[in-house]
Write an enzyme that holds these catalytic residues in place. Structure first.
Site, PDB file in Angstrom:
ATOM      1  N   TYR A  56     136.921  68.880 -45.974  1.00 25.12           N
ATOM      2  CA  TYR A  56     135.184  69.034 -45.739  1.00 25.12           C
ATOM      3  C   TYR A  56     134.369  70.658 -44.906  1.00 25.12           C
ATOM      4  O   TYR A  56     134.907  70.874 -43.902  1.00 25.12           O
ATOM      5  CB  TYR A  56     134.906  67.637 -44.304  1.00 25.12           C
ATOM      6  CG  TYR A  56     135.244  66.546 -44.868  1.00 25.12           C
ATOM      7  CD1 TYR A  56     135.465  66.155 -46.419  1.00 25.12           C
ATOM      8  CD2 TYR A  56     136.028  65.715 -43.939  1.00 25.12           C
ATOM      9  CE1 TYR A  56     135.890  64.496 -46.622  1.00 25.12           C
ATOM     10  CE2 TYR A  56     135.888  64.286 -44.180  1.00 25.12           C
ATOM     11  CZ  TYR A  56     136.242  63.782 -45.452  1.00 25.12           C
ATOM     12  OH  TYR A  56     136.583  62.506 -45.594  1.00 25.12           O
ATOM     13  N   HIS A 124     144.942  62.976 -48.612  1.00 25.32           N
ATOM     14  CA  HIS A 124     144.261  62.710 -49.081  1.00 25.32           C
ATOM     15  C   HIS A 124     143.586  61.538 -49.925  1.00 25.32           C
ATOM     16  O   HIS A 124     142.550  60.986 -50.434  1.00 25.32           O
ATOM     17  CB  HIS A 124     143.184  64.044 -49.093  1.00 25.32           C
ATOM     18  CG  HIS A 124     141.319  63.289 -48.151  1.00 25.32           C
ATOM     19  ND1 HIS A 124     140.864  64.847 -48.399  1.00 25.32           N
ATOM     20  CD2 HIS A 124     140.746  62.554 -48.981  1.00 25.32           C
ATOM     21  CE1 HIS A 124     139.587  64.337 -47.757  1.00 25.32           C
ATOM     22  NE2 HIS A 124     139.127  63.034 -48.225  1.00 25.32           N
ATOM     23  N   SER A 203     133.238  55.264 -46.309  1.00 25.12           N
ATOM     24  CA  SER A 203     131.565  55.240 -46.649  1.00 25.12           C
ATOM     25  C   SER A 203     131.546  53.600 -46.286  1.00 25.12           C
ATOM     26  O   SER A 203     131.133  52.836 -47.313  1.00 25.12           O
ATOM     27  CB  SER A 203     131.766  55.474 -47.782  1.00 25.12           C
ATOM     28  OG  SER A 203     132.129  56.861 -48.434  1.00 25.12           O
ATOM     29  N   PRO A 204     131.128  52.868 -45.379  1.00 21.55           N
ATOM     30  CA  PRO A 204     131.432  51.553 -45.055  1.00 21.55           C
ATOM     31  C   PRO A 204     129.682  51.558 -45.421  1.00 21.55           C
ATOM     32  O   PRO A 204     129.074  50.266 -45.571  1.00 21.55           O
ATOM     33  CB  PRO A 204     131.685  51.440 -44.052  1.00 21.55           C
ATOM     34  CG  PRO A 204     131.553  52.372 -43.063  1.00 21.55           C
ATOM     35  CD  PRO A 204     131.976  53.405 -44.196  1.00 21.55           C
ATOM     36  N   LEU A 205     128.613  52.118 -45.772  1.00 19.95           N
ATOM     37  CA  LEU A 205     127.347  51.787 -46.042  1.00 19.95           C
ATOM     38  C   LEU A 205     127.021  51.977 -47.356  1.00 19.95           C
ATOM     39  O   LEU A 205     126.027  52.512 -47.692  1.00 19.95           O
ATOM     40  CB  LEU A 205     126.727  53.203 -44.562  1.00 19.95           C
ATOM     41  CG  LEU A 205     127.033  52.251 -43.355  1.00 19.95           C
ATOM     42  CD1 LEU A 205     125.977  54.016 -42.463  1.00 19.95           C
ATOM     43  CD2 LEU A 205     126.044  51.272 -42.664  1.00 19.95           C
ATOM     44  N   GLY A 206     128.274  52.534 -47.531  1.00 20.60           N
ATOM     45  CA  GLY A 206     127.879  52.887 -49.563  1.00 20.60           C
ATOM     46  C   GLY A 206     127.262  54.051 -49.488  1.00 20.60           C
ATOM     47  O   GLY A 206     126.505  54.311 -50.054  1.00 20.60           O
ATOM     48  N   GLY A 208     125.771  55.910 -47.682  1.00 24.05           N
ATOM     49  CA  GLY A 208     123.791  55.930 -46.477  1.00 24.05           C
ATOM     50  C   GLY A 208     122.743  54.552 -48.037  1.00 24.05           C
ATOM     51  O   GLY A 208     122.450  53.813 -47.215  1.00 24.05           O
ATOM     52  N   PHE A 209     123.587  53.985 -49.014  1.00 26.78           N
ATOM     53  CA  PHE A 209     122.624  52.973 -49.742  1.00 26.78           C
ATOM     54  C   PHE A 209     122.645  51.869 -49.341  1.00 26.78           C
ATOM     55  O   PHE A 209     121.495  50.960 -48.985  1.00 26.78           O
ATOM     56  CB  PHE A 209     123.836  52.959 -51.061  1.00 26.78           C
ATOM     57  CG  PHE A 209     122.564  51.988 -52.468  1.00 26.78           C
ATOM     58  CD1 PHE A 209     122.054  53.140 -52.782  1.00 26.78           C
ATOM     59  CD2 PHE A 209     122.478  50.798 -52.679  1.00 26.78           C
ATOM     60  CE1 PHE A 209     120.706  51.905 -53.877  1.00 26.78           C
ATOM     61  CE2 PHE A 209     121.782  49.980 -53.373  1.00 26.78           C
ATOM     62  CZ  PHE A 209     121.104  50.532 -54.268  1.00 26.78           C
TER      63      PHE A 209
END
Ligand SMILES: NC(=O)c1ccc[n+]([C@@H]2O[C@H](COP(=O)([O-])OP(=O)(O)OC[C@H]3O[C@@H](n4cnc5c(N)ncnc54)[C@H](OP(=O)(O)O)[C@@H]3O)[C@@H](O)[C@H]2O)c1
Length: 325
Positions: A56, A124, A203-206, A208-209
């Protein structure tokens, strides 16, 4: 904040993903002061699990965490990852989980994070050129030396997980899991439960989507990963908007925000699953952490369970090739 166990490691059941503070999303790296305030707010609200990786930035996200955690290191279960930077000659975005590379990578991560131990150290991505037994053997040595506390894998398939766990207990698998990414449910989750391995949902919020806030991709910068993500492009994006609408409708029913519903749905999947939503803003970390208090009814959970899968693969083709299935 409720705590759960990932393998033998106790963590707050909602963590904080730090990636977007320095990497992958439009605006990353533009406001480190707000990112640090966000990390501190998360800790104040009871979050203990913080997630970063060597790639990152590369490196700048670990450095940021090192600065943010000065004097507060002991409050955190600090998780980072190796294996996407080859220090043995391949450079960035080269899979390298060779023991020699791990040795170099861990020293760099420890230095940047300003600590003498990493609580959870993940591979990773699986490296097809290094048998997983050799990788986990090297990690097991790091556990014995006290440089790392626990071993994790990311986006590993069932065979790799079994082989790795036979060498040294794996504490957690970190893979993508959310309302629109559910391919871990049929095989991987049951295996983790059989072996007593925890699941960290990235990425539990997709990306941000699922928060419903992304109605257009016009503002994505060229280095934003989503600009080439199949779910955010062309017809798929338009089709997927219906999914975000459904989450919004349930959120309105519950009196919560769509982000909170997306997180609460994951929490309802079991006490061995820790979502790590990412944000670089204080107001959003407060919102996301408050999902700990959101209860979805059986009917609402069933409705969410029956949402159609997303149109489009998780990642672009190059990134999909690095996923072990
Ligand atoms: N192991 C792996 O290969 C892997 C891959 C990807 C991610 N991860 C880890 O998982 C963490 C989380 O994943 P992610 O960051 O990709 O995706 P995510 O958590 O699904 O979504 C993050 C995005 O949502 C936005 N957001 C966050 N909270 C919001 C809210 N309440 N309302 C509206 N928008 C909101 C963020 O923007 P702002 O920052 O502007 O709020 C950011 O753009 C990462 O930080 C990283 O640590 C791991």
């Amino acid at each position: 904040m409720k705590h759960i166990k990932l393998g033998g490691l106790e963590v707050s059941r909602i963590g904080l993903g730090a990636m977007g503070m320095s990497h992958a999303y439009t605006g990353a790296g533009t406001d480190d002061a707000e990112s640090i305030r966000t990390i501190h707010r998360a800790l104040d609200l009871g979050v203990t699990l913080i997630d970063t990786a060597e790639i990152y930035g590369p490196y700048t996200n670990e450095e940021l965490l090192g600065r943010a955690l000065k004097g507060r290191r002991d409050q955190v279960v600090l998780a980072t990852k190796f294996g996407l930077v080859s220090h043995t000659g391949g450079g960035e975005w080269t899979l390298d989980s060779s023991p020699a590379n791990i040795r170099t990578a861990v020293e760099g991560s420890l230095r940047r994070l300003g600590t003498d131990h990493i609580d959870l150290y993940y591979q990773h991505r699986v490296d097809p050129n290094t048998p997983i037994e050799e990788t986990v053997g090297a990690l097991s040595d790091l556990v014995s030396e006290g440089k790392i506390g626990h071993i994790g894998l990311s986006e590993a398939g069932v065979d790799t997980i079994r082989r790795a766990h036979a060498v040294h207990p794996v504490t957690a698998l970190q893979s993508e899991y959310s309302l629109w990414t559910r391919d871990q449910e049929p095989e991987v989750l049951p295996l983790l439960r059989e072996l007593g391995i925890g699941f960290v949902a990235y990425s539990p919020l997709g990306h941000g989507f699922l928060t419903g806030k992304i109605r257009s991709t016009a503002d994505f910068g060229g280095d934003d990963f989503r600009a080439t993500n199949p779910r955010f492009t062309g017809e798929n994006f338009q089709r997927n908007l219906r999914l975000a609408d459904e989450v919004e409708a349930i959120a309105a029913e519950v009196g919560a925000t769509p982000a909170q519903v997306a997180i609460a749905w994951l929490l309802a999947k079991g006490d061995d699953i820790a979502p790590i939503p990412g944000t670089r803003r204080v107001s959003r970390v407060e919102e996301n952490i408050a999902a700990d208090q959101v209860n979805l009814s059986a009917e609402q959970l069933a409705k969410l369970d029956s949402l159609p899968p997303a149109a489009g693969e998780h990642h672009n083709e190059q990134q999909m090739r690095m996923i072990d299935r």
